[in-house]
Write an enzyme that holds these catalytic residues in place. Structure first.
Site, PDB file in Angstrom:
ATOM      1  N   ASP A  98      -5.694   1.979  -1.949  1.00 43.53           N
ATOM      2  CA  ASP A  98      -6.695   2.361  -0.947  1.00 43.53           C
ATOM      3  C   ASP A  98      -7.472   3.571  -1.435  1.00 43.53           C
ATOM      4  O   ASP A  98      -6.883   4.608  -1.748  1.00 43.53           O
ATOM      5  CB  ASP A  98      -5.991   2.713   0.376  1.00 43.53           C
ATOM      6  CG  ASP A  98      -5.454   1.475   1.082  1.00 43.53           C
ATOM      7  OD1 ASP A  98      -6.259   0.573   1.366  1.00 43.53           O
ATOM      8  OD2 ASP A  98      -4.235   1.416   1.337  1.00 43.53           O
ATOM      9  N   ASP A 108      -5.088  -6.731   6.397  1.00 42.95           N
ATOM     10  CA  ASP A 108      -4.656  -5.373   6.051  1.00 42.95           C
ATOM     11  C   ASP A 108      -4.506  -4.547   7.335  1.00 42.95           C
ATOM     12  O   ASP A 108      -5.369  -4.616   8.221  1.00 42.95           O
ATOM     13  CB  ASP A 108      -5.745  -4.756   5.136  1.00 42.95           C
ATOM     14  CG  ASP A 108      -5.333  -3.422   4.551  1.00 42.95           C
ATOM     15  OD1 ASP A 108      -4.216  -2.957   4.819  1.00 42.95           O
ATOM     16  OD2 ASP A 108      -6.157  -2.837   3.802  1.00 42.95           O
ATOM     17  N   SER A 147       0.836  -1.200   0.000  1.00 44.66           N
ATOM     18  CA  SER A 147       0.000   0.000   0.000  1.00 44.66           C
ATOM     19  C   SER A 147       0.875   1.256   0.000  1.00 44.66           C
ATOM     20  O   SER A 147       1.870   1.322   0.714  1.00 44.66           O
ATOM     21  CB  SER A 147      -0.910  -0.026   1.237  1.00 44.66           C
ATOM     22  OG  SER A 147      -1.343   1.277   1.545  1.00 44.66           O
ATOM     23  N   GLY A 192      -8.880   3.817   7.055  1.00 44.65           N
ATOM     24  CA  GLY A 192      -8.699   5.263   6.812  1.00 44.65           C
ATOM     25  C   GLY A 192      -7.249   5.709   6.779  1.00 44.65           C
ATOM     26  O   GLY A 192      -6.881   6.559   5.976  1.00 44.65           O
ATOM     27  N   GLY A 234      -2.898   4.671   7.298  1.00 46.47           N
ATOM     28  CA  GLY A 234      -1.822   3.696   7.456  1.00 46.47           C
ATOM     29  C   GLY A 234      -1.096   3.962   8.763  1.00 46.47           C
ATOM     30  O   GLY A 234      -1.388   4.940   9.460  1.00 46.47           O
TER      31      GLY A 234
HETATM   32  C1  DX5 Z   1      -5.956   1.538   5.941  1.00 52.72           C
HETATM   33  C2  DX5 Z   1      -5.625   0.906   4.627  1.00 52.72           C
HETATM   34  C3  DX5 Z   1      -4.398   0.040   4.634  1.00 52.72           C
HETATM   35  C4  DX5 Z   1      -3.158   0.761   5.031  1.00 52.72           C
HETATM   36  C5  DX5 Z   1      -2.086  -0.209   5.427  1.00 52.72           C
HETATM   37  O1  DX5 Z   1      -7.198   2.039   5.972  1.00 52.72           O
HETATM   38  O2  DX5 Z   1      -6.695   0.109   4.190  1.00 52.72           O
HETATM   39  O3  DX5 Z   1      -4.242  -0.597   3.383  1.00 52.72           O
HETATM   40  O4  DX5 Z   1      -2.686   1.594   4.022  1.00 52.72           O
HETATM   41  O5  DX5 Z   1      -1.030   0.510   5.909  1.00 52.72           O
HETATM   42  P1  DX5 Z   1      -0.148   0.034   7.139  1.00 52.72           P
HETATM   43  O6  DX5 Z   1       0.559  -1.205   6.725  1.00 52.72           O
HETATM   44  O7  DX5 Z   1       0.756   1.196   7.374  1.00 52.72           O
HETATM   45  O8  DX5 Z   1      -1.057  -0.210   8.316  1.00 52.72           O
HETATM   46 ZN    ZN Z   2      -6.285  -1.205   2.455  1.00 54.33          ZN
END
Ligand code: DX5
Ligand code: ZN
Length: 306
Positions: free
Chosen positions: A31, A171, A6, A138, A140
């Site tokens: 995303d 995820d 992502s 929402g 990362g």
């Molecule tokens: C969050 C997204 C994820 C996110 C994952 O809402 O759906 O895909 O980008 O990022 P990390 O690995 O940093 O948690």
């Molecule tokens: Zn995601």
């Protein structure tokens, strides 16, 4: 295990997409946040619409939006492997799943941490995958919720029980350590753990290593190991070196187990000794005959002399 990377946490989105495309990740996780279904980081859709310009990776689209239809249509023409919509968006859920399938794209259902897992069971016949959120959607960079581990195991068991061909994706919050807790998943989505460092590929390698770590050995291999006799390490002979073979390696060649080679060597040794003995006897015999001949020639002379 496949990795979907992502780029939601990347400061520069296009650069992030391009750099992730240079790595060996199997999928690029896209995303999409609309600010209505969830608040969060919005990547401008004008960039996402042109994503094919920056990558040739297959896309794993995660729609965190209230009205998925327009996005399903847009991504259907963009090298998309899978589109996942949220089970919490109840309106037109089945219709949207069908729409994804009609485009010949794999369809998935995502489930938020607070939603009961059982809610996805009635959709088993209409989906190819389930995406388990290990943090609220929402953003990362959030920590991995520990209850996710049990959730994945439970889901895996249910899929097996019903004999369905459904993959599990996890995820959020996946890093070198948490990846060890989600071994039952088929695809892991990782964002900030990869993109927070300069060398993306190095982070991806760490993830793969983390997944391999302490991986329980399959039962059959354990039993095989028990049966295997410990073999003494043998020095490589010049002949073997020439052939490019190293019999001191722990792994014997398919048909050339060290014990068989040992047997073969004894056989060769025996043949060699027999050959030498035979040769010696032959030489001895020839010598004798020569001598006899010589003596024979001398005999008449001596007769004459007599
Ligand atoms: C969050 C997204 C994820 C996110 C994952 O809402 O759906 O895909 O980008 O990022 P990390 O690995 O940093 O948690
Ligand atoms: Zn995601």
């Amino acid at each position: 295990m496949k990795i979907a990377a992502s780029f939601l946490s990347c400061r520069k989105i296009v650069e992030g997409i391009e750099r992730l495309s240079q790595t060996d990740v199997e999928l690029l996780h896209v995303d999409v946040v609309d600010g209505k279904f969830v608040k969060g980081r919005k990547i401008p859709f004008r960039i996402l619409k042109k994503i094919y310009k920056y990558t040739s990776k297959r896309l794993d689209v995660h729609l965190m939006v209230q009205k998925p239809k327009k996005y399903i249509k847009a991504f259907s023409t963009m090298n998309t492997e899978r589109i996942t919509i949220h089970i919490e968006v109840e309106k037109d859920l089945e219709k949207n799943l069908q729409l994804i399938r009609n485009y010949g794209i794999q369809c998935g259902l995502a489930i938020n941490p607070k939603t009961e897992l059982e809610k996805v069971y009635p959709y088993f016949n209409q989906i190819d995958s389930i995406l388990i959120m290990a943090a609220e959607p929402g953003y990362g960079g959030q920590p991995f919720l520990p209850e996710t581990e049990e959730k994945i195991k439970k889901l895996k068991a249910e899929i097996k029980k019903r004999k369905k061909d459904i993959t599990i994706t996890v995820d959020c919050g996946i890093n070198q350590e948490t990846i060890q807790k989600v071994r039952e998943a088929d695809i892991i989505v990782s964002g900030s753990f990869i993109t927070k460092e300069e060398n993306f590929q190095k982070q991806i390698d760490l993830l793969r290593k983390g997944f391999e770590k302490e991986k329980p050995e399959p039962k059959e291999r354990k039993e095989e190991k028990k049966k295997e006799k410990p073999t003494k390490e043998k020095k490589t002979t010049t002949k073997e070196k020439k052939k490019g073979r190293n019999f001191s390696s722990k792994e014997p060649f398919k048909d050339e187990k060290p014990e068989n080679i040992e047997k073969q060597n004894t056989k060769i040794e025996k043949k060699k000794t027999e050959k030498t003995e035979y040769k010696n006897t032959k030489i001895e015999k020839e010598k004798m005959e020569k001598k006899e001949k010589k003596d024979g020639k001398k005999e008449p002379k001596s007769k004459k002399e007599r």
